[in-house]
Write an enzyme that holds these catalytic residues in place. Structure first.
Site, PDB file in Angstrom:
ATOM      1  N   TYR A 164      43.086  16.206  32.369  1.00 45.27           N
ATOM      2  CA  TYR A 164      42.820  17.615  32.695  1.00 45.27           C
ATOM      3  C   TYR A 164      42.155  18.358  31.538  1.00 45.27           C
ATOM      4  O   TYR A 164      41.882  19.542  31.648  1.00 45.27           O
ATOM      5  CB  TYR A 164      44.029  18.331  33.272  1.00 45.27           C
ATOM      6  N   LYS A 179      44.966  20.014  25.434  1.00 44.82           N
ATOM      7  CA  LYS A 179      44.336  18.687  25.457  1.00 44.82           C
ATOM      8  C   LYS A 179      42.807  18.804  25.419  1.00 44.82           C
ATOM      9  O   LYS A 179      42.134  17.922  24.868  1.00 44.82           O
ATOM     10  CB  LYS A 179      44.779  17.908  26.693  1.00 44.82           C
TER      11      LYS A 179
END
Ligand code: NAP
Length: 295
Positions: A164, A179
């Site tokens: 994601y 992330k």
């Protein structure tokens, strides 16, 4: 008619693609290696001769990691470390150096995550996840690189990410944003530190269920997917598959790969179409009921 058969199962845990002893004499510092995928990655390095340094906060996790590595007959040391704290990170590297010398490989595996609708997310929850996942990754990478700069030695960093980072992560806005930062950081550091012999790559697991997953994550998986059937591979990942990818990236055979993020997910993240399954809000998926700003 051709029947779907999915991607074949991998060889069993214990097999290795790389030569025995590939990491002889190399210390590998893995954050969060007392649980789940960190433990799996550390185990694959250990099988190939590495000495393992496990850094995380909880003594019970450190003990579990130590047991797993000792069972493989590899040298291991554990150190209590909160990667959000640069001083704690420096202390962990001091301990690692004292035990095994300067680690040649750093695996930034530790992260934090739990599902929550973005509108319900507290500032503290946002800060905590970003602090561990993004800031912690940077602090560890920085400490590792500075020590190699002083020593004049090369090294390899692997930053564990999530798909994601590219797609966004509804229900996981904090972790997805962090992330994405980790992926971008990987690219910056690879260019900055390549001249000094430091290779920096990302490694992204797809869906790898394991027994150490938190109740919040397991509950979300159980609510939202039937795990195997929703993957193009018709199966989830097996932990050794991630470990093999990590050992390859940091091995002598992967030295010209840097700034790359390798996704190990059977192409699940590329499943996109204009007619995806019916939209169900994150609130409904989680059985949250109407938004209440006072809750
Ligand atoms: P996990 O079992 O929850 O492991 C997280 C680890 O991070 C724990 O060992 C924890 O140890 C450590 N940690 C958390 N906060 C820390 C801190 N402040 N300082 C030091 N260590 C800390 O998760 P996992 O499923 O194995 O995931 C490992 C990595 O893969 C993560 O980066 C995750 O985002 C990524 N990932 C996993 C999946 C999957 O399907 N499992 C999918 C995509 C991405 P302590 O509690 O002892 O500190």
């Amino acid at each position: 008619m051709t029947q779907p058969i999915g991607l074949p199962a991998p060889p069993p845990i214990g097999e290795t693609a790389l030569k025995p002893g590939t990491f002889d004499g190399v210390a590998v510092f893995v954050t969060g290696a007392g649980t789940g995928l960190g433990k799996a990655i550390a185990s694959e390095f250990a099988r190939l001769g590495a000495a393992i340094v496990i850094a995380s906060r909880k003594v019970e996790h450190l003990a579990a990691g130590r047991e797993a590595i000792e069972a493989l007959g590899a040298p291991v040391t554990t150190v209590v470390c909160d990667i959000r704290e640069p001083d704690s990170v420096a202390g962990a590297f001091d301990a690692a150096e004292k035990e095994f010398g300067l680690p040649g490989v750093l695996v930034n595996n530790a992260a934090a995550n739990f599902p929550v609708p973005a509108e319900d997310m507290s500032p503290n929850a946002w800060r905590t996840v970003v602090d561990i996942t993004l800031n912690g990754t940077f602090f560890c990478a920085r400490e590792f690189a500075r020590r190699h700069f002083v020593a004049g030695t090369p090294g390899s960093i692997i930053n564990v990410g999530a798909t994601y980072a590219w797609t966004g992560g509804p229900g996981f806005a904090h972790s997805a944003a962090a992330k994405a930062g980790v992926k971008n950081l990987t690219e910056s550091l690879a260019v900055e530190w390549g001249p000094y012999g430091i290779q920096v790559n990302g490694l992204v697991p797809g869906l790898f269920p394991h027994e150490d997953m938190t109740d919040a994550i397991l509950g979300n998986l159980d609510r939202t997917s039937d795990k195997d059937g929703c993957q193009p591979a018709l199966r989830v990942g097996q932990r050794q598959e991630l470990g093999w990818a990590a050992t390859f990236l940091a091995s002598p055979y992967g030295r010209f790969i840097s700034g790359h993020t390798l996704v190990v997910d059977g192409a699940n993240w590329q499943r996109r179409s204009l007619t995806n399954p019916q939209v169900v809000t994150v609130r409904d998926q989680m059985g949250k009921g109407p938004f209440n700003p006072d809750a």
